[in-house]
Motif scaffolding. Structure first.
Motif, PDB file in Angstrom:
ATOM      1  N   ALA A 171       8.282 -11.375   2.075  1.00 34.96           N
ATOM      2  CA  ALA A 171       8.270 -10.363   1.020  1.00 34.96           C
ATOM      3  C   ALA A 171       9.076  -9.151   1.454  1.00 34.96           C
ATOM      4  CB  ALA A 171       6.842  -9.943   0.684  1.00 34.96           C
ATOM      5  N   ALA A 172       9.522  -8.362   0.477  1.00 34.67           N
ATOM      6  CA  ALA A 172      10.327  -7.174   0.757  1.00 34.67           C
ATOM      7  C   ALA A 172       9.480  -5.964   1.107  1.00 34.67           C
ATOM      8  CB  ALA A 172      11.217  -6.850  -0.438  1.00 34.67           C
ATOM      9  N   VAL A 173       8.170  -6.036   0.856  1.00 34.59           N
ATOM     10  CA  VAL A 173       7.259  -4.922   1.121  1.00 34.59           C
ATOM     11  C   VAL A 173       6.086  -5.441   1.932  1.00 34.59           C
ATOM     12  CG1 VAL A 173       5.780  -3.143   0.101  1.00 34.59           C
ATOM     13  CG2 VAL A 173       7.895  -3.794  -1.039  1.00 34.59           C
ATOM     14  N   SER A 174       5.641  -4.658   2.896  1.00 30.57           N
ATOM     15  CA  SER A 174       4.455  -5.020   3.684  1.00 30.57           C
ATOM     16  C   SER A 174       3.594  -3.774   3.874  1.00 30.57           C
ATOM     17  CB  SER A 174       4.858  -5.614   5.035  1.00 30.57           C
ATOM     18  OG  SER A 174       5.473  -4.635   5.863  1.00 30.57           O
ATOM     19  N   ALA A 175       2.529  -3.935   4.651  1.00 24.78           N
ATOM     20  CA  ALA A 175       1.612  -2.823   4.965  1.00 24.78           C
ATOM     21  C   ALA A 175       1.108  -2.139   3.703  1.00 24.78           C
ATOM     22  CB  ALA A 175       2.279  -1.819   5.907  1.00 24.78           C
ATOM     23  N   HIS A 176       0.714  -2.939   2.724  1.00 25.86           N
ATOM     24  CA  HIS A 176       0.205  -2.382   1.466  1.00 25.86           C
ATOM     25  C   HIS A 176      -1.113  -1.642   1.681  1.00 25.86           C
ATOM     26  CE1 HIS A 176       3.001  -4.500  -1.233  1.00 25.86           C
ATOM     27  NE2 HIS A 176       2.928  -5.494  -0.384  1.00 25.86           N
ATOM     28  N   ARG A 177      -1.243  -0.518   1.020  1.00 27.07           N
ATOM     29  CA  ARG A 177      -2.492   0.232   0.986  1.00 27.07           C
ATOM     30  C   ARG A 177      -2.709   0.740  -0.437  1.00 27.07           C
ATOM     31  NH1 ARG A 177      -1.844  -1.605   5.479  1.00 27.07           N
ATOM     32  NH2 ARG A 177      -2.085  -0.542   7.502  1.00 27.07           N
ATOM     33  N   VAL A 178      -3.961   0.990  -0.770  1.00 27.35           N
ATOM     34  CA  VAL A 178      -4.307   1.647  -2.025  1.00 27.35           C
ATOM     35  C   VAL A 178      -5.115   2.890  -1.679  1.00 27.35           C
ATOM     36  CG1 VAL A 178      -5.620   1.497  -4.176  1.00 27.35           C
ATOM     37  CG2 VAL A 178      -4.269  -0.456  -3.396  1.00 27.35           C
ATOM     38  N   CYS A 179      -4.756   4.015  -2.260  1.00 28.07           N
ATOM     39  CA  CYS A 179      -5.468   5.261  -1.999  1.00 28.07           C
ATOM     40  C   CYS A 179      -6.846   5.216  -2.661  1.00 28.07           C
ATOM     41  CB  CYS A 179      -4.683   6.455  -2.533  1.00 28.07           C
ATOM     42  SG  CYS A 179      -3.072   6.687  -1.748  1.00 28.07           S
ATOM     43  N   VAL A 180      -7.885   5.249  -1.853  1.00 29.68           N
ATOM     44  CA  VAL A 180      -9.242   5.312  -2.405  1.00 29.68           C
ATOM     45  C   VAL A 180      -9.705   6.765  -2.499  1.00 29.68           C
ATOM     46  CG1 VAL A 180      -9.882   3.001  -1.685  1.00 29.68           C
ATOM     47  CG2 VAL A 180     -10.192   4.882  -0.087  1.00 29.68           C
ATOM     48  N   LYS A 181      -8.929   7.648  -1.881  1.00 30.49           N
ATOM     49  CA  LYS A 181      -9.092   9.092  -2.026  1.00 30.49           C
ATOM     50  C   LYS A 181      -7.684   9.692  -2.107  1.00 30.49           C
ATOM     51  CE  LYS A 181     -13.361   9.462   0.738  1.00 30.49           C
ATOM     52  NZ  LYS A 181     -13.966  10.092   1.949  1.00 30.49           N
ATOM     53  N   PRO A 182      -7.539  10.899  -2.613  1.00 33.01           N
ATOM     54  CA  PRO A 182      -6.209  11.518  -2.615  1.00 33.01           C
ATOM     55  C   PRO A 182      -5.633  11.597  -1.197  1.00 33.01           C
ATOM     56  CG  PRO A 182      -7.680  12.735  -4.041  1.00 33.01           C
ATOM     57  CD  PRO A 182      -8.532  11.733  -3.318  1.00 33.01           C
TER      58      PRO A 182
END
Length: 494
Positions: free
Chosen positions: A355-366
């Motif tokens: 894949a072209a993107v790794s180390a995905h994160r989602v902000c659970v706080k600002p």
């Protein structure tokens, strides 16, 4: 999220519509162009029917993301959305409970067993690889194989022994179902991504069944076969629970000091003995583990086999190293000393990530970044790993293939040059505490495959064709393998 974050190709209505379309058919190309425009900052990708995928381009911002605690930016919501679990795997995890607790436990188990006790897995893994080689049919000393299917089948068989045991890893019905289920999940989740979130609750289940219905990758048909084998294996575990197998928190048992831990057995018996999880959660986790390990490792092996076939000049030096170190068989020690092969595999991974993107994160706080931008709760954040791994910032002649690039770096004293090592310029396995916990087994598996391959065969492209490793289209940020690419194995004259 601040309105000052630019889109990869502009924020006009027409440009936004174009990016929605392009991300579906050529996500890597869109990300590459965004990185070229905003290399000193960050940009946003308008994902299909949704916004909020931020790509961090600078080393400083990437390091900040790496060091951000999971309580602020976590990979778990991203995996949940990436795999569309509530629609593709309904009923396997508690509704509304967030990321399942069992999925939080498994990475530690893998690090504590597959990594620390890898030597215990090597004999069975070696035998599984040899079993797949024995399925090849040679005519006049040659065998032409579909490159992706060959690599994928090897990993499905050799990876299954760690998940469900040696016997099932030799069961052809089970292995066929594993391969079809994983590819069916990929197809289904990608189609699910095209459905707006507001409609998923109404048509998500229908779309899941329709996506692969009638294809050879029918996810639901293959899942029924897997469940049949899982249930039979679980019944065997239940009958054997009185024989002394009591798994501890690292998967170890008093049964045998030499027998490798079977992941499914550990999960099942832990759920029964400690009542940590329901049986449906154990099955759900098994399906996710198959997806996570078998496809990604299969793609990596596929890329390495294809590169070797079109670069025969690497065969002799790699073969010499293998024959010098592999005389005592497949061991972790032998694999660790294969520096040239390690470098070759890493260069293949550098140029051909899944894949072209790794180390995905989602902000659970600002999340407040050092450049003054605050990413609001729910924002997806990622790292453009494919662009970074082809950047002149990290590599001389980054677009050129140099199979011994990392061996030369190691000889010069550079740190983190190994296949499984993490570094700012090599992000295939992610970064930080959430990096892939199974990468040591994946690396050993690929080295054993290459060892047997090069000792017994020459490998080449049919007719000297170069052959593209990726298909004519990608899908979102993922590279699609060239499913028709073939390679030829020729028996060596000894």
């Amino acid at each position: 999220m601040s309105d000052c974050i630019p889109f990869a190709a502009g924020k006009s209505a027409l440009a936004t519509l174009y990016q929605h379309y392009r991300f579906v058919i050529d996500g890597p190309g869109l990300i590459k162009s965004g990185c070229a425009r905003f290399s000193s900052s960050l940009f946003e990708i308008p994902r299909t029917f949704r916004f909020g995928q931020i790509i961090l381009c600078t080393p400083k911002l990437i390091e900040e993301l790496k060091n951000t605690p999971s309580a602020v930016a976590s990979p778990e919501p991203w995996i949940d959305q990436l795999l569309q679990i509530s629609h593709v795997m309904p009923g396997y995890f508690p509704k509304g409970g967030g990321w399942p607790a069992i999925a939080k436990t498994t990475p530690g188990l893998i690090r504590g067993t597959v990594y620390k006790q890898l030597d215990r897995y090597m004999p069975s893994m070696n035998e599984a690889i040899l079993s797949q080689f024995r399925t090849l049919e040679f005519k006049n000393g040659e065998c032409a194989v579909n490159c992706f299917d060959f690599a994928y089948s090897i990993v499905a068989r050799s990876g299954s022994f760690a998940l469900v045991g040696e016997r099932l890893s030799q069961n052809e019905e089970y292995l066929k179902a594993v391969k079809e289920h994983i590819l069916g999940m990929i197809m289904t989740t990608r189609v699910q991504f095209l459905v707006p979130d507001c409609l998923k609750r109404y048509i998500g289940g229908f779309v899941s069944r329709l996506a692969t219905l009638g294809t050879r990758w029918d996810m639901h048909a293959s899942r029924k076969i897997l469940l049949k084998h899982f249930n039979a294996r679980a019944a065997e575990y239940h009958d054997e629970m009185g024989t002394g197998f009591v798994p501890d928190d690292q998967g170890a048992s008093t049964e045998s000091a030499d027998k490798p831990v079977e992941i499914f057995r550990w999960l099942y018996e832990s759920s029964v003995l400690r009542q940590r999880w329901s049986y449906s959660e154990v099955i759900g986790e098994m399906l996710l583990l198959q997806f996570a390990f078998i496809y990604t490792t299969g793609y990596a092996l596929y890329g390495a086999l294809a590169e070797l076939a079109r670069r025969p000049e690497y065969i002799a030096p790699l073969r010499d190293e293998i024959e010098a170190l592999f005389s005592d068989g497949a061991t972790v020690s032998a694999c660790n000393r294969m520096t040239l092969l390690d470098s070759f595999l890493k260069e293949c991974q550098r140029l051909h990530p899944p894949a072209a993107v790794s180390a995905h994160r989602v902000c659970v706080k600002p999340l407040e970044l050092s450049n003054g931008i605050t990413l609001q709760r729910g924002t997806h954040v990622g790292v453009p790993s494919a662009a970074i791994q082809r950047s002149s910032t990290h590599y001389a002649n980054p677009e050129s293939f140099d199979g011994f690039r990392f061996a030369k770096r190691a000889a010069a004293g550079t740190q983190n040059t190994g296949l499984v090592d993490l570094s700012p310029g090599y992000l295939v396995f992610g970064m930080g505490v959430h990096a892939c916990p199974g990468r040591w087994m994946a690396g050993a598996l690929m080295k054993v495959v290459f060892a047997h391959l090069l000792v017994n065969y020459d490998i080449l492209m049919p007719g000297g064709a170069s052959g593209s490793l990726t298909g004519s289209l990608s899908f979102e940020e993922f590279y699609v393998p060239n499913f028709v690419l073939r390679i030829v194995l020729r028996e060596r004259e000894k």
